[in-house]
Structures are given as C-alpha cells and as structure tokens.
Design a protein around this motif. Structure first.
Motif, mmCIF file in Angstrom:
data_model
loop_
_atom_site.group_PDB
_atom_site.id
_atom_site.type_symbol
_atom_site.label_atom_id
_atom_site.label_comp_id
_atom_site.label_asym_id
_atom_site.label_seq_id
_atom_site.Cartn_x
_atom_site.Cartn_y
_atom_site.Cartn_z
ATOM 1 N N PRO A 1 -11.869 39.704 32.074
ATOM 2 C CA PRO A 1 -13.157 39.298 31.504
ATOM 3 C C PRO A 1 -13.115 37.867 31.025
ATOM 4 O O PRO A 1 -12.063 37.315 30.740
ATOM 5 N N TRP B 1 -22.626 39.593 27.389
ATOM 6 C CA TRP B 1 -21.933 40.695 28.063
ATOM 7 C C TRP B 1 -20.456 40.733 27.675
ATOM 8 O O TRP B 1 -19.886 41.811 27.507
ATOM 9 N N TYR B 2 -19.830 39.576 27.557
ATOM 10 C CA TYR B 2 -18.414 39.539 27.200
ATOM 11 C C TYR B 2 -18.192 39.835 25.719
ATOM 12 O O TYR B 2 -17.054 40.001 25.279
ATOM 13 N N LEU B 3 -19.272 39.894 24.955
ATOM 14 C CA LEU B 3 -19.197 40.279 23.545
ATOM 15 C C LEU B 3 -19.570 41.747 23.353
ATOM 16 O O LEU B 3 -19.649 42.224 22.215
ATOM 17 N N GLY B 4 -19.831 42.453 24.446
ATOM 18 C CA GLY B 4 -20.236 43.850 24.347
ATOM 19 C C GLY B 4 -21.682 44.032 23.969
ATOM 20 O O GLY B 4 -22.073 45.106 23.498
ATOM 21 N N VAL C 1 -16.587 43.574 33.405
ATOM 22 C CA VAL C 1 -16.142 42.659 32.346
ATOM 23 C C VAL C 1 -15.386 43.394 31.237
ATOM 24 O O VAL C 1 -15.021 42.793 30.231
ATOM 25 N N ARG C 2 -15.200 44.704 31.431
ATOM 26 C CA ARG C 2 -14.442 45.532 30.500
ATOM 27 C C ARG C 2 -15.042 45.526 29.096
ATOM 28 O O ARG C 2 -14.352 45.363 28.083
ATOM 29 N N ARG C 3 -16.342 45.697 29.084
ATOM 30 C CA ARG C 3 -17.066 45.746 27.822
ATOM 31 C C ARG C 3 -18.131 46.837 27.905
ATOM 32 O O ARG C 3 -18.622 47.140 29.007
ATOM 33 N N PRO C 4 -18.528 47.415 26.775
ATOM 34 C CA PRO C 4 -19.639 48.375 26.817
ATOM 35 C C PRO C 4 -20.930 47.661 27.196
ATOM 36 O O PRO C 4 -21.096 46.470 26.946
ATOM 37 N N GLY D 1 -20.738 46.176 33.030
ATOM 38 C CA GLY D 1 -19.900 46.398 31.859
ATOM 39 C C GLY D 1 -18.473 46.741 32.254
ATOM 40 O O GLY D 1 -17.513 46.249 31.653
ATOM 41 N N ARG D 2 -18.317 47.599 33.271
ATOM 42 C CA ARG D 2 -16.965 47.935 33.738
ATOM 43 C C ARG D 2 -16.257 46.697 34.282
ATOM 44 O O ARG D 2 -15.049 46.518 34.073
#
Length: 316
Positions: free
Chosen positions: A314, A194-197, A255-258, A252-253
């Motif tokens: 994140p 998740w932290y890698l998008g 952790v600020r990732r898509p 996603g929001r």
C-alpha cells in the motif's frame, strides 16, 4: 496499414499507438500540439497538426486521404471540471463536432479508408438499475446518454460511403494516471483517504460499475482496427460484472485497508459537480461482442486487475 489516431497523447491513445506500431502499422497522430505529441509519442509515430496551416506538416486532410483507418479518441475529459453550461457545450463540441469533421473529410477523400474506430462511453445506456445491457440495448436519457447518442450518430454516417464503423462504449478504464487516480486521490492532497482506511462505496454502492483494465481496452481497440468482423457498438468492459460496493471492497483489499465508509452524493457533488450524478448511475453492461469475437482478456477479474496496477504494497 496506415492508421490515423486522434487523441493520441491521451490515456488510451498513448499505449494504443505503441501497440499499433508494434504490430507493424504506420501510425500518424493528429494533434493540436505537434511538439508535445512528438515528445510524448516518440519517433515511431508521425505527428501532424490537426488544422491545416498550423505547422509546416502536410495537411491532415491529405494524410487522411492516404490512410487505411482512423481511430478517433479525441474529447475533453469528463471529470476535470464542474459541469457548467459552458463545460457541457465543450464536452459536446469536442466529441460530436470533431467526429463530424473527421467523417466529412473521409467522405470528401478518394483514399482507401476502410474503417473508422470511434470512442464512445458506457454512459450511452444511462441509469438502468439491474437491467442486463448488451450492445443491442436502447440508450438512456441522461446528459451523457444523449451525448453518446449524438457522438455515435456522427460516426455512423461514414457507413453511407462504405466505411466499417466501430464505436467503443468504454467503461471506467483502470490504470495509473486515469480515473483510478481520481478515485484514490479525490482531493488536492498528497495523501489518499483509501490508504488511511477512509475509502468506501459511492452512494449506496448498489449501482453496477462497468470497468476494464487499460491493457484490455487497448487490446480491444487494436483488434477492432484490423478485424473486419468487428462492426457497430462494442461494450468495452470486463466480463466480470460488479457493483460499486464490490469494486470498493476489491480496492480496499488491494491497498490492504478497510473500505466501508460510503461517500454520500452531496460530498461527491462538492468534488466533481454534475459529474457526481453520472458516477452514481448503474450500467450492468456485458461485453457480448468482445466475447463473440473471442477477445482474450488479460485481466477479467477486478482483484487481479487492481493487484497488477497497485502491487502488493500500500501507498503511493
């Protein structure tokens, strides 16, 4: 009140014991590992062996005889191992047989027990698509549905001798260390996809995903201990009904990732085996009883809940 708690060192049990003690109750944990329970729960919670003779502590049946209420949370974790036949039997035994044992001890006692608060699961309803589910809805037909039906049936036998029985059909409980940890870190690696998008919905993401923040789950359990108006099944879920894809976007929001890459069924099955099928079932369950008794949620919204858990930055 004098309250016995099984599963006291578990994900819900630990904070629930703390809340019950803060409310002035005398809490005793029934546990198979007394020393570990004491180290986890601290000096404010008495700890006795689950089986008589396992330690010099008083017999658990004797302590139960003196109690006002029992909170029964014990049960093997659902997502820890692949669901072999042996594993399914362990899941069944750890819930149904332990509940049967508790109720039999309550029946045999002449103590003041007034309530049995028993865990159950929102999987009681099975895979129901877009059907709106209340506590009055019929059960489903999956393995976990049948397990929950048998589990609740054992608990309800306590009503035969005047005990108020509450069964909490709990959704996915969100906080550090619980199911959210497994969602964020599905593989035995220190880095979360998740932290890698690379996160995204499970399967199609169209399935409804009943959830609740740990603080609210604990609050509902605690209220059902002392509130005589709470009887029968309780959908222990948040009032915001969301689909898995909505949860994924919210995560996603947070952790600020898509969060756009879906996780196919076959990938899930390679990670968690038969439990993958349960993760893809849909329960659009609303908390009718919680709303009727005026329960005040701290985190009714998924964005606020995840923000409270994961914070603004994140990473782990």
């Amino acid at each position: 009140m004098k309250i016995i708690v099984t599963g006291a060192t578990g994900f819900i049990g630990r904070p629930l014991c703390k809340v019950l003690v803060s409310q002035g109750h005398a809490v005793t944990a029934l546990t198979r590992n007394v020393e570990r329970a004491r180290s986890v729960l601290g000096p404010d919670v008495a700890c006795i062996a689950w089986e008589a003779g396992d330690s010099p502590s008083p017999s658990w049946e004797y302590v139960l005889n003196e109690s006002d209420a029992v909170v029964h949370l014990a049960g093997e974790s659902l997502g820890e191992k692949f669901w072999t036949l042996e594993r399914k039997q362990a899941l069944q035994s750890s819930r149904v047989e332990t509940t049967r044992k508790i109720v039999a001890a309550m029946r045999a006692s002449n103590g003041p027990q007034r309530a049995l608060i028993c865990a159950s699961g929102i999987n009681y309803y099975g895979d129901r698509g877009d059907e709106l589910l209340t506590e009055e809805s019929n059960p489903g037909e999956t393995f976990l549905s049948n397990l929950c039906v048998a589990w609740e049936a054992e608990a309800r036998k306590a009503t035969e001798f005047g005990v108020r029985v509450v069964v909490h059909r709990t959704g996915i409980v969100l906080e550090h260390g619980g199911p959210l940890e497994k969602i964020l870190f599905p593989l035995p690696l220190p880095i979360s996809p998740w932290y890698l998008g690379l996160g995204g919905p499970l399967g199609t993401g169209r399935q409804w995903m009943p959830w609740i923040h740990l603080d609210d789950a604990v609050g509902l359990f605690a209220q059902s201990v002392s509130d005589s108006n709470v009887v029968g099944a309780v959908n222990t879920v948040a009032p915001a009904l969301i689909r898995n894809v909505d949860f994924s976007r919210a995560l996603g929001r947070a952790v600020r990732r898509p969060a756009i890459l879906p996780i196919p069924r076959f990938v899930l099955k390679s990670i968690v085996g038969g439990f993958a099928d349960e993760l893809l079932t849909s329960q659009r369950a609303e908390p009718s009883v919680a709303q009727r008794i005026g329960f005040r949620y701290r985190y009714p919204d998924i964005d606020n809940a995840l923000q409270a858990i994961l914070g603004p930055t994140p990473g782990k």
